[in-house]
Design a protein around this motif. Structure first.
Motif, mmCIF file in Angstrom:
data_model
loop_
_atom_site.group_PDB
_atom_site.id
_atom_site.type_symbol
_atom_site.label_atom_id
_atom_site.label_comp_id
_atom_site.label_asym_id
_atom_site.label_seq_id
_atom_site.Cartn_x
_atom_site.Cartn_y
_atom_site.Cartn_z
ATOM 1 N N ALA A 96 51.463 36.787 37.448
ATOM 2 C CA ALA A 96 51.513 36.122 38.748
ATOM 3 C C ALA A 96 51.414 37.176 39.837
ATOM 4 C CB ALA A 96 52.805 35.320 38.892
ATOM 5 N N ILE A 97 50.644 36.886 40.877
ATOM 6 C CA ILE A 97 50.349 37.860 41.923
ATOM 7 C C ILE A 97 50.563 37.207 43.279
ATOM 8 C CG2 ILE A 97 48.638 39.519 42.755
ATOM 9 C CD1 ILE A 97 47.063 38.750 40.100
ATOM 10 N N SER A 98 51.296 37.872 44.150
ATOM 11 C CA SER A 98 51.465 37.350 45.500
ATOM 12 C C SER A 98 50.164 37.506 46.282
ATOM 13 C CB SER A 98 52.596 38.092 46.220
ATOM 14 O OG SER A 98 52.193 39.421 46.520
ATOM 15 N N ARG A 99 50.048 36.764 47.356
ATOM 16 C CA ARG A 99 48.836 36.838 48.168
ATOM 17 C C ARG A 99 48.635 38.247 48.722
ATOM 18 N NH1 ARG A 99 45.577 33.203 50.478
ATOM 19 N NH2 ARG A 99 44.345 33.886 52.271
ATOM 20 N N ASP A 100 49.709 38.862 49.206
ATOM 21 C CA ASP A 100 49.599 40.201 49.777
ATOM 22 C C ASP A 100 49.126 41.199 48.733
ATOM 23 O OD1 ASP A 100 50.216 42.140 52.024
ATOM 24 O OD2 ASP A 100 51.524 42.930 50.452
ATOM 25 N N ALA A 101 49.679 41.120 47.520
ATOM 26 C CA ALA A 101 49.273 42.048 46.456
ATOM 27 C C ALA A 101 47.818 41.824 46.075
ATOM 28 C CB ALA A 101 50.177 41.877 45.240
ATOM 29 N N ALA A 102 47.387 40.561 45.994
ATOM 30 C CA ALA A 102 45.995 40.254 45.638
ATOM 31 C C ALA A 102 45.030 40.812 46.673
ATOM 32 C CB ALA A 102 45.817 38.747 45.499
ATOM 33 N N GLN A 103 45.440 40.824 47.929
ATOM 34 C CA GLN A 103 44.578 41.361 48.980
ATOM 35 C C GLN A 103 44.496 42.884 48.913
ATOM 36 O OE1 GLN A 103 46.592 39.608 52.372
ATOM 37 N NE2 GLN A 103 44.991 38.080 52.626
ATOM 38 N N ARG A 104 45.532 43.525 48.389
ATOM 39 C CA ARG A 104 45.589 44.985 48.373
ATOM 40 C C ARG A 104 44.940 45.598 47.128
ATOM 41 N NH1 ARG A 104 49.179 47.054 52.164
ATOM 42 N NH2 ARG A 104 50.426 45.451 53.220
ATOM 43 N N ALA A 110 34.931 38.464 36.350
ATOM 44 C CA ALA A 110 35.413 37.085 36.414
ATOM 45 C C ALA A 110 36.773 37.026 37.098
ATOM 46 C CB ALA A 110 35.506 36.497 35.001
ATOM 47 N N PHE A 111 37.629 37.986 36.784
ATOM 48 C CA PHE A 111 38.940 38.054 37.432
ATOM 49 C C PHE A 111 38.780 38.274 38.936
ATOM 50 C CE2 PHE A 111 42.548 40.575 38.966
ATOM 51 C CZ PHE A 111 43.615 39.775 38.590
ATOM 52 N N ARG A 112 37.891 39.185 39.302
ATOM 53 C CA ARG A 112 37.642 39.459 40.725
ATOM 54 C C ARG A 112 37.154 38.210 41.451
ATOM 55 N NH1 ARG A 112 35.722 44.829 39.621
ATOM 56 N NH2 ARG A 112 33.751 43.915 38.992
ATOM 57 N N SER A 113 36.202 37.509 40.833
ATOM 58 C CA SER A 113 35.662 36.294 41.461
ATOM 59 C C SER A 113 36.759 35.245 41.645
ATOM 60 C CB SER A 113 34.531 35.725 40.611
ATOM 61 O OG SER A 113 33.441 36.618 40.530
ATOM 62 N N GLY A 114 37.620 35.130 40.649
ATOM 63 C CA GLY A 114 38.711 34.167 40.736
ATOM 64 C C GLY A 114 39.682 34.504 41.855
ATOM 65 N N ILE A 115 40.040 35.780 41.970
ATOM 66 C CA ILE A 115 40.954 36.205 43.033
ATOM 67 C C ILE A 115 40.355 35.903 44.401
ATOM 68 C CG2 ILE A 115 41.996 38.205 44.154
ATOM 69 C CD1 ILE A 115 43.503 37.383 41.685
ATOM 70 N N GLN A 159 44.378 30.456 37.871
ATOM 71 C CA GLN A 159 42.985 30.737 37.554
ATOM 72 C C GLN A 159 42.837 31.069 36.068
ATOM 73 O OE1 GLN A 159 41.756 34.179 39.934
ATOM 74 N NE2 GLN A 159 42.012 35.472 38.130
ATOM 75 N N ILE A 160 41.711 30.617 35.495
ATOM 76 C CA ILE A 160 41.442 30.819 34.073
ATOM 77 C C ILE A 160 40.009 31.312 33.904
ATOM 78 C CG2 ILE A 160 41.492 29.781 31.781
ATOM 79 C CD1 ILE A 160 43.195 27.545 32.871
#
Length: 336
Positions: free
Chosen positions: A159-167, A70-75, A6-7
């Protein structure tokens, strides 16, 4: 294994093609790589350029909401599109696209939940002496408060794992970098860093207009994030400080009173008593804030469970709402 890069963008139509051209098309351990552009209210043709270059996902804000939003929307978009790993990078080409392989590797291997691209701020040739000092000082503060071992806290290359992004739930309106690290550290996520290459800045930063403004905004973000997760320590510490300061003038009054000269020093007793009351009140606020923080943990746990249920429902799976499992998984667990 699906990776989405994501950018976040704001008026990056001119530099975006070069940045996209340097992104990797394949990586070891990754089956699918896609790109996501977050157009944060650009007035130029950033979204159009992204479409012409074949970007898979485009999120467009009608107005400028800031980097954190913007970062939140991308995640959120990357998670909705099924990303197992999310990489965040800048549109201005500051980071070397080939180094995405370096920051993704620890996450792919399961060695880290988050990997930060370390720009070697202490000796980076593209940073001036004052910026180097400021970056090192800020990273030291964040490293101490987050209980992590990251030397480049404000690097947006991660770089962020899916689990970390959810938390992780970004709460600041300025920049996500320090808020995210403090949250991740306090939630005991595994965080590491790898050295990455950088390029000279092609334009002034659009995140802040001056260094004092950046220091102010970052300081507020760090203070808010740390207080959110350590409310009892912060408020009780301040209350204890006020109490100690209140005891000093009271002790002064008692000294003069014991020597028969207490009438002229009643003001010390008044000041000391006021400080003691303030200390007690601040400590009580700390207890209340800690209870609120506990409630926040429960809410975040519910949000995480809700996200996972929504994902399974989107995939057409039937979910047991009591266990947050598919019926088949629930049956296997009961039999075991």
């Amino acid at each position: 294994m699906k990776l989405i890069i994501q950018i976040p963008c704001l008026n990056e139509a001119q530099v975006l093609p070069e940045t996209l051209a340097k992104l990797p098309r394949s990586l070891p351990g990754v089956d699918c790589i896609e790109y996501c552009i977050i157009d944060d209210g650009s007035s130029d043709d950033t979204s159009g350029v992204a479409k012409r270059w074949g970007v898979h996902h485009i999120v467009r804000h009608r107005g400028n909401r800031g980097l954190a939003e913007a970062f939140r929307s991308g995640i959120d978009k990357c998670l909705a599109e099924g990303a197992d790993i999310i990489v965040n990078t800048d549109a201005d080409g500051q980071y070397e696209g080939a180094d995405i392989a370096k920051i993704v590797a620890p996450v792919v291997a399961g060695e880290a939940d988050i990997c930060i691209g370390d720009r070697s701020v202490g000796n980076n040739a593209h940073f001036g002496p004052f910026k180097r000092l400021l970056q090192r000082l800020g990273s030291y503060v964040v490293r101490t408060l987050s209980a992590t071992d990251i030397t480049d806290a404000v690097s947006g290359f991660r770089a962020i794992s899916r689990d970390a992004a959810q938390r992780i739930n970004i709460t600041t309106d300025f920049s996500y970098t320090t808020d995210m690290l403090i949250q991740a550290g306090r939630k005991r996520l595994s965080i590491t860093s790898v050295p990455v290459r950088t390029h000279a800045a092609t334009r002034p930063s659009r995140l802040f207009k001056s260094i004092p403004r950046f220091i102010q905004q970052t300081g507020v973000t760090i203070l808010r994030a740390y207080t959110t997760f350590n409310a009892l320590r912060v408020f009780v510490g301040l209350g204890a400080l006020a109490t100690v300061l209140g005891l000093l003038p009271i002790a002064r009054f008692l000294w003069f009173y014991a020597n028969g000269d207490g009438e002229g020093h009643v003001q010390s007793l008044v000041i000391g008593g006021a400080l003691l009351i303030i200390g007690v009140l601040v400590s009580v606020l700390g207890i209340l804030a800690d209870l609120i923080a506990t409630n926040r943990k429960l809410l975040e746990a519910n949000m995480l469970k809700l996200r996972r249920i929504e994902e399974r429902l989107d995939r057409g799976e039937k979910v047991d709402l009591q266990t947050d499992e598919t019926p088949k998984a629930s049956e296997v667990r009961r039999r075991a």
